[in-house]
Write a protein that holds these residues in place. Structure first.
Motif, PDB file in Angstrom:
ATOM      1  N   PRO A   1       0.887  -1.246   0.101  1.00  0.00           N
ATOM      2  CA  PRO A   1      -0.040   0.166  -0.061  1.00  0.00           C
ATOM      3  C   PRO A   1       1.061   1.220  -0.194  1.00  0.00           C
ATOM      4  CG  PRO A   1      -0.538  -1.484   1.647  1.00  0.00           C
ATOM      5  CD  PRO A   1       0.759  -1.914   1.322  1.00  0.00           C
TER       6      PRO A   1
ATOM      7  N   ALA B   1      -6.532  -6.215   8.648  1.00  0.00           N
ATOM      8  CA  ALA B   1      -5.559  -6.913   8.915  1.00  0.00           C
ATOM      9  C   ALA B   1      -4.863  -6.153  10.159  1.00  0.00           C
ATOM     10  CB  ALA B   1      -4.574  -7.475   7.970  1.00  0.00           C
TER      11      ALA B   1
ATOM     12  N   ALA C   1      -2.697  -3.865   9.599  1.00  0.00           N
ATOM     13  CA  ALA C   1      -1.405  -3.902   8.897  1.00  0.00           C
ATOM     14  C   ALA C   1      -0.677  -2.713   9.116  1.00  0.00           C
ATOM     15  CB  ALA C   1      -1.384  -4.534   7.526  1.00  0.00           C
TER      16      ALA C   1
END
Ligand SMILES: Nc1nc2c(c(=O)[nH]1)N[C@H]1C(S)=C(S)[C@@H](COP(=O)(O)OP(=O)(O)OC[C@H]3O[C@@H](n4cnc5c(=O)[nH]c(N)nc54)[C@H](O)[C@@H]3O)O[C@H]1N2
Ligand SMILES: Nc1nc2c(c(=O)[nH]1)N[C@H]1C(S)=C(S)[C@@H](COP(=O)(O)OP(=O)(O)OC[C@H]3O[C@@H](n4cnc5c(=O)[nH]c(N)nc54)[C@H](O)[C@@H]3O)O[C@H]1N2
Ligand code: SF4
Ligand code: SF4
Ligand code: SF4
Ligand code: SF4
Ligand code: SF4
Ligand SMILES: [Mo]
Lengths: 439, 741, 276
Positions: free
Chosen positions: C74, C199, C201
């Motif tokens: 990302p 997630a 993350a």
């Protein structure tokens, strides 16, 4: 019909022919203007630019015309500061070409920006650290200077010159022209350079980035240098083309040769500098960022390594070699080849420094991106060309652009016309009729 | 006065200079730039009081808790609810896009009645009363003719009050034909029934497992409750849990696993048997568990030893025998191993043998009903409604067999077999289905062999859609009675897919209904009232909301206050269901019907000569492929290697492409025995040679301009393949060929 | 505000994205669109024209079947600080100061009403984090209702990019001031993508605060413009000297290597070049 406006002692084509010519160029111009309005009213979605190719065709054209327009400042510098008198016969034309180039550049910028009505923010909210700010200021100022340099020529139009105020104005402007020429040269030095800086400061783009001194990356100096070297070639090229079109000799060979010689040496030294720059970039700078030469050139034919070879060897060394040798620059064919190559070379350089930067992937998972201009971009890019042709045609027809023209092309005066004119409008002139371009 | 040349020029120049020095141009310049900063066609969102509403997302069976931010009466952002047992603040991209569904152009804004031919898209607006009366009239006719069983109901969901109202309505009316959309849950329910004797939801305690063996389940590609699975995946990463993914294509799940083992598609069951072979042969199983809780081990053991040696299995699956042995040991030696089956996001069932084989692996290592294991989850039983009033017509109607054959002699234990429906809608004289209601489902898009389903639908005299969106099924209905969407209505939402912990959430109106829609629960009540008699008496409630309130009792206030109810503290067997088989144990061999975990290949359509390649689907979180289609935001996330313009890409191994003489980006025609479509080629090293993969979720004709007409619907290229043992659709792919376009 | 003029400790907000955890689900992309009134068009498949402040890239290791591996990455705006704080690639070039570096927060702002659309900043950004509004933003009838009043929709002809959800920072600060506090707690200011990531993350916080999770995770080295000491951490194009405030974690060597350009046979990252 328009003979009253035509300078004394020179012959011009019939008006209809002239109008036909202007009309043809005018159609191209209108096409460009239409495209320009589309871009203004519908937005830049009319182009094929994208978020990777944020600078595209016309920005290249912008940089290219400024580079080739460099003939004005450099010729001015040589003429007024270094006192190369032979150049007085070409300086008018150099100024006119410069004027066209710079007004075109400003027009392109006005089309290019996403918010044209806010264009003035660049002055009002200026970020002095931005190369583009430097460009905008110097460009605008230098355009002002070129206008000032162009005005006396306009004032020399036979009819305008009859007004005493304009006559004196023109005369006085000539007197101080050296000051403007010096100012112009100074400004020009900076904006040519800052255009190079625009690319060179992009430290996120290893293809463009160069180190340098103070705030100026090496590209700053290379751009100024190349404009000084190739701008005069463009002036010569346009002069030669004009001569071909009108079918007569307009500038004396000594002026051309002098300019060509100086250009040649400039080009030679520039090419050497460019070579050193490239060498350092390839062997030190790029590797420190994880790139090798072929990372910048492989992958697609448009941006193959040929482009670098062409720019430096074919369009640098070859024309330089021709121009610095008396034999070369005296040979008309060789001269044509040399000035053409030099102009192509500087345009290619600007192309690379605008478009290839956008194409080369920087992140390892990015891809090469290609771009094909839309017709709107092509039209608006050609627009300045049409505008230039028209302005040259009009200036040539009505202004004493080439001081040697009458001398080089002696002709029988047409008494009937002269008589007609005199009868219509009695002269109010106090001074001798024809003032040479140089006071 | 005569103006000379000089005067004129002075005037012009002086004028220009004067204007330039006046404030006018500067003012104009300033104003025009200010104007560009406030262009009236660029919206300026109104500010107001901010507030937050807690609710539940039902765009998928994930059932995440959501918190909706509002400005005055506008909903401006959906966020995951912090502290919610399913998602704890996280949220998927579909859930985030909910407001585009709320305010979007795909909404059906008022009841619509078809005027042109089916599917032509010609509608007239109709009042709710007229629309419902029309339906009631038709239902009354059917019933009075004595064929109430010819009314069917397709629902995306079969739990909770709304689904139960549908079912209740049908029963009181006299039809057994309530059908749930298919998914891998069908296989699991049946496997659990056959092996454990229970009717329950399959639950997977992934959070506590330390070795996960997935036979193709796209655990992070939309499977089960997607946000929960994302969280589980992160927990695995932190804890170093071993995750093995077995499937022919490098899905995201495969890429994020510790090991991806490519397998010949359709042979997952054989691998499960091969692993069982090693585990049994090397005595790696949980002897204690086998002894006390498993029935039929020794007979099955012989079968496994005989027929599924690693070498045999290697030749079937294409996985070398050494890997099989190592994998089996790793699985059996883990302290809390868990095996799971079902391909992709779980929207298709698998062949029952495969499901049982994988389930048997869990039994071998003794992780049934254990921490980190597989659970048969019983639902919190809060729906206690009065007996259904059955009149004679209803009783007679309910005597009929279901149209889809579920519960019939051939498929006695399968609950729903929707994919079999098209073939039972016979072109003969009297159509066995006179009226069909569809709610929370989009069979004309999600069903395999879309054309066949459409043909079948064409023969049904009345199709009523309750869809809130102009989806494909709604497009082809006779009447659309649009439901409120989940952000506009009350509804309780039971346990999310795949969880072992019971959770009940409450969806509630975040905003007023935006259009002239009506709660489908209220429409059912209205229809019942309209029919009168015993049907009306079966529904003693004034409104759906009052029904829900009454049903939930004390829970209602709790849910209104807290947003959800969960039972985090309680551990099984509070909600786990023990074995209810004849032996009271986990039966590896079901003595009643002889079912036994083994490998039976599913032969898919098409022959190899004409169709040298195999087409398989794949799922992605960025392509909703169920009832909901991608809203514009989600479409924005679809990569350009999947969709470019209107063209969808099929994935092809470069080797396959070379053999076929194809290159990247080339336009090709993809043909299967079921259909044909133009697609483009995308080379991907992560797919097994010989395979072609197509994403599901594209090729919509309904919805809006942001989604419709892009790519190909995978379901138009595949048909169902009936599993002879369960009747479930066991197709995992179809043979295909590619030709240059 | 110039540093040094006050003794206040400045914050330097940054992000750590754990690529082992990231599933490539795309929630962060949509969370950002929904939070920041990002427009959309009927065809968004041309990624060179698609405005995605947060874009999730799909990386592959380039190995043949079955050694193939995939990783998602990302990419918000990196909020580059440059080699001396504030000398971001984009900020330094913008001629109209329409994008600026906040010394107080380390966030690179974007002022839509100031920007006149020259796109020089886009050319300067090696991460392609900047997007131009080639079209007027248009929402289908009725859909403007969901637009947030906290982020103004952009007009055609200007550049936009991830702002680290600056309006959330302002909102959090306003709230803190109202309560008489000057300092923000770590969880008071979190970006929309961080919050949404299923997630978990993405971690967001103050890189100048050693107690914040982001600092603990990557251990930025102040002596080397914040280069991470954690061997699993890396920044994109570290060698260019952009000095980003977005860090990535990966246990996979090929992924970490994909974060920068290396010469063939080059094992270790050499000293990054420095730029004036
Ligand atoms: N962004 C995004 N989100 C998606 C999707 C997408 O493509 N993109 N896909 C969506 C789609 S189409 C679907 S169908 C879903 C995937 O979720 P689905 O596949 O629709 O879920 P099911 O098919 O119902 O069942 C999957 C598993 O969950 C368990 N399960 C099913 N029902 C229940 C239940 O009631 N209780 C319990 N405890 N467990 C149950 C069973 O073990 C079953 O094997 O994800 C949806 N979410
Ligand atoms: N070939 C193929 N077959 C499929 C699928 C596919 O993609 N392809 N999808 C499969 C999957 S995973 C599913 S879940 C099914 C169904 O497929 P979908 O219709 O996509 O079902 P879900 O996405 O599971 O979500 C259920 C929908 O129904 C609504 N809903 C949720 N709870 C309730 C309820 O209690 N009552 C009512 N009336 N509505 C409710 C919500 O609006 C939600 O959108 O189809 C399955 N079959
Ligand atoms: S995972 Fe499902 S329930 Fe959760 S937010 Fe996404 S669509 Fe809604
Ligand atoms: S939301 Fe989280 S897991 Fe999903 S793509 Fe973004 S960072 Fe990765
Ligand atoms: S990522 Fe790009 S836009 Fe963001 S601060 Fe760095 S250079 Fe600027
Ligand atoms: S596009 Fe806008 S922000 Fe970017 S450099 Fe130009 S004026 Fe500055
Ligand atoms: S920090 Fe905010 S603006 Fe930046 S990508 Fe994340 S959500 Fe978008
Ligand atoms: Mo599903």
């Amino acid at each position: 019909m328009d003979s009253a406006l035509i300078p004394r002692g020179v012959k011009r084509c019939p008006l209809w022919q002239f109008l036909l010519f202007i009309g043809a160029a005018g159609i191209v111009l209108l096409w460009g203007v239409y495209a320009m309005f589309l871009c203004w009213f519908k937005g830049l979605n009319q182009t094929n630019m994208n978020d990777y190719y944020g600078f595209a065709l016309w920005i290249w054209a912008d940089l290219a015309v400024i580079a080739v327009g460099g003939g004005a400042f450099f010729t001015g510098l040589l003429r007024y500061i270094f006192g190369k008198d032979a150049l007085k016969n070409i300086i008018n034309y150099a100024v006119l070409i410069g004027f066209i180039c710079y007004s075109s550049a400003l027009l392109i910028l006005a089309i290019d920006i996403g918010q044209p009505l806010r264009g003035w923010f660049i002055f009002w909210h200026a970020n002095v650290h931005s190369m583009l700010t430097e460009v905008a200021f110097c460009l605008s100022c230098y355009f002002g200077v070129l206008t000032i340099e162009y005005i006396p020529l306009i004032l020399e139009n036979r009819q305008i010159d009859k007004v005493p105020f304009f006559h004196h104005l023109g005369h006085n402007m000539h007197e101080v022209m050296a000051v403007f020429a010096a100012t112009g040269a100074f400004l020009s030095f900076f904006h040519q350079g800052s255009l190079g800086g625009v690319a060179g400061v992009l430290f996120g783009r290893p293809f463009a980035f160069r180190e340098g001194i103070f705030i100026w990356p090496w590209t700053f100096f290379l751009f100024t240098w190349s404009a000084a070297a190739c701008g005069p070639c463009f002036t010569i090229l346009v002069t030669k083309i004009t001569e071909k079109v009108v079918g007569k000799k307009l500038v004396k060979d000594n002026a051309i040769e002098l300019l060509a010689k100086i250009s040649g040496w400039m080009l030679l030294t520039y090419t050497i500098a460019k070579f050193i720059d490239t060498w350092y970039w390839v062997t030190v700078l790029a590797p420190s960022q994880g790139f090798t030469l072929m990372d910048f050139y492989s992958n697609n034919p448009l941006y193959g390594i040929w482009i670098l070879i062409t720019e430096i060897a074919i369009c640098g060394l070859v024309p330089a070699a021709i121009l610095i040798t008396p034999k070369g620059r005296k040979n008309p064919v060789a001269l044509w080849i040399a000035i053409s190559l030099a102009v192509v070379g500087v345009c290619l350089n600007r192309w690379v420094m605008v478009l290839q930067i956008m194409a080369v992937p920087v992140m390892t998972f990015d891809n090469w991106v290609m771009y094909l201009p839309s017709w709107q971009e092509v039209a608006t890019t050609i627009l300045p060309g049409a505008y230039g042709v028209i302005l040259i045609a009009i200036s040539y027809r009505y202004l004493p652009v080439f001081p040697n023209e009458a001398e080089l092309n002696p002709m029988e005066p047409l008494p009937a016309e002269e008589a007609e004119e005199k009868s219509v409008e009695p002269s109010v002139d106090l001074e001798p009729e024809l003032t040479p371009a140089e006071a | 006065m005569k103006i000379g040349r000089r005067g004129f020029l002075s005037f012009v120049i002086g004028g220009a200079a004067g204007t330039a020095l006046s404030p006018l141009p500067w003012k104009l310049m300033d104003d025009s730039s200010i104007w560009t900063q406030m262009w009236p066609w660029t919206p300026v969102p109104e500010d107001g009081e901010a507030s937050y509403v807690n609710s539940v997302c039902t765009l998928c069976p994930g059932h995440c808790g959501i918190t909706v931010r509002k400005i005055d009466n506008r909903a401006v952002k959906i966020e995951g609810m912090k502290g919610h047992p399913v998602n704890n603040g996280g949220i998927c991209l579909l859930g985030l896009s909910g407001l585009q569904l709320l305010y979007g152009p795909m909404r059906v804004k008022t009841p619509l009645k078809r005027t042109g031919k089916r599917g032509q898209g010609q509608w007239e607006k109709i009042s709710w009363n007229d629309a419902v009366s029309e339906v009631v009239e038709k239902l009354r006719d059917i019933r009075s003719e004595g064929h109430p069983q010819t009314v069917g109901f397709i629902s995306g969901f079969d739990r909770g009050t709304v689904s139960r109202l549908f079912e209740r309505f049908l029963t009181a009316y006299g039809s057994p034909n309530f059908m749930r959309m298919p998914s891998v849950r069908d296989s699991y329910e049946l496997a659990q029934y056959l092996m454990q004797g229970v009717q329950a939801l399959p639950g997977f305690d992934f959070e506590n497992s330390d070795f996960v063996l997935s036979f193709g389940s796209g655990l992070i590609d939309g499977w089960g409750s997607p946000v929960r699975m994302s969280r589980v995946h992160s927990a695995w990463q932190s804890a170093g849990v071993k995750v093995i993914q077995i499937e022919p294509r490098l899905s995201n799940t495969a890429a994020k696993s510790d090991k991806w083992i490519p397998i010949n598609p359709g042979t997952e069951g054989a691998l499960a048997m091969g692993l069982a072979h090693v585990i049994v042969k090397e005595s790696l199983y949980d002897a204690d568990f086998i002894e006390n809780n498993v029935e039929g081990f020794f007979d099955w053991k012989n079968l496994v030893i005989d027929k599924y040696s690693p070498d045999t299995v290697a030749s079937i699956t294409g996985i070398d025998s050494r890997t099989i042995v190592v994998l089996a040991r790793g699985f059996a030696n883990a302290s809390k191993p868990l095996a799971v089956c079902g391909r992709g996001n779980g929207t298709t069932p698998v062949n029952i043998d495969e499901c049982m084989a994988v389930h048997a692996l869990n039994a071998l290592v003794g992780n049934i009903h254990k921490k980190g294991g597989v659970w048969a989850v019983s639902e919190p039983d809060y729906i206690n409604w009065p007996e259904i009033e059955m009149d004679a017509k209803a009783a007679a109607g309910m005597q009929h067999e279901r149209l889809d054959g579920a519960g019939s002699k051939t498929y006695p234990f399968t609950r729903y077999l929707l994919p079999r429906l098209p073939e039972t809608i016979d072109p003969g004289e009297k159509n066995p289905l006179q009226a069909l209601f569809v709610s929370g489902a989009n069979p004309l898009y999600t069903h395999p062999d879309t054309q066949a389903v459409r043909n079948a639908f064409d023969k049904i005299p009345l199709v009523v859609s309750f869809s809130s969106y102009m989806d494909e099924t709604a497009q082809n209905a006779d009447l659309i009675l649009p439901n409120h969407i989940y952000l506009e209505r009350y509804e309780e939402v039971p346990t999310p897919a795949g969880m072992i912990e019971p959770v009940i959430g409450l969806s509630r109106p975040v905003v007023e209904p935006q259009f002239n829609t009506r709660h489908v629960g209220d429409v059912i009540l209205q229809m019942a009232k309209g029919l009168g008699g015993s049907v009306a008496k079966t529904f003693p409630w004034d409104s759906y909301d009052s029904c829900l309130k009454e049903t939930l009792g004390d829970l209602w206030n709790y849910l209104i206050d807290k947003g959800f109810w969960s039972n985090t503290g309680a551990m099984p067997p509070f909600f786990g269901t023990s074995y209810e088989t004849a032996s009271g144990k986990f039966e590896l061999i079901n003595k009643d019907n002889g079912s036994i975990p083994q490998f039976k290949p599913v032969s898919i359509e098409g022959d190899e000569k004409d169709y040298p390649l195999l087409l398989i689907p794949y799922d992605s979180m960025r392509l909703a492929c169920g009832f909901i289609g991608d809203p514009p935001f989600v479409m924005k996330t679809v990569e350009d290697s999947i969709l470019k313009g209107k063209d969808v890409f099929v994935e092809l191994n470069p080797k396959t492409a070379r053999n076929q003489g194809l290159r990247e980006g080339q336009r090709v025609v993809l043909t299967t025995p079921k259909g044909k479509a133009e697609v483009k080629v995308h080379l991907f090293e992560g797919i097994m040679p010989g395979l072609v993969a197509l994403p599901r979720g594209l090729g919509h004709t309904g919805w809006d301009e942001y989604l419709a007409g892009k790519g190909i619907n995978f379901n138009t290229l595949i048909g169902p393949v009936e599993d002879p043992d369960s009747g479930l659709d066991a197709a995992w792919g179809i043979r295909a060929k590619l030709e240059k376009a | 505000m110039k540093e040094g003029r006050t003794h206040k400790r400045f914050q330097k907000f940054g992000m750590v994205i754990d690529l082992d955890k990231c599933t490539g689900c795309g929630s962060c992309m949509v969370a950002c669109m929904a939070e920041n009134n990002v427009p959309f068009r009927k065809d968004e498949s041309n990624k060179l024209l698609s405005i995605t402040w947060m874009r999730v890239y799909k990386l592959t290791n380039g190995m043949p079947f079955p050694e193939t591996d995939v990783c998602y990455l990302p990419r918000p705006c990196m909020q580059c600080a440059g080699q001396h704080e504030g000398h971001s690639p984009c900020v330094s070039v913008c001629p109209a100061i329409a994008t600026d570096y906040s010394m107080e927060s380390g966030i690179v702002s974007q002022i839509y009403t100031r920007c006149f659309g020259c796109r020089y900043c886009m050319a300067s950004c090696p991460y392609h984090a900047r997007y131009f509004n080639w079209w007027d933003p248009i929402w289908p009838d009725g859909m403007e209702k969901y637009l947030s009043p906290n982020v103004s929709p952009r007009m055609r002809g200007v550049v936009e990019k991830c702002s680290f959800c600056f309006h959330r920072y302002q909102r959090a600060k306003d709230r803190a001031y109202m309560e008489g506090r000057r300092e923000l707690q770590e969880d008071e200011y979190q970006t929309a993508c961080t919050q949404a990531c299923p997630a978990g993350a993405i971690t967001f916080g103050d890189l100048n605060n050693p107690k914040h999770a982001v600092s603990e995770m990557v251990e930025p080295d102040p002596k080397h413009s914040g280069r991470p000491k954690n061997p699993n951490a890396f920044r994109l194009l570290e060698r260019l000297g952009t000095n980003p405030k977005v860090y990535y974690l990966s246990s996979r060597e090929w992924v970490r290597r994909a974060g920068d350009n290396y010469l063939k046979n080059e094992k270790k990252v050499k000293k990054p070049v420095h730029h004036g």
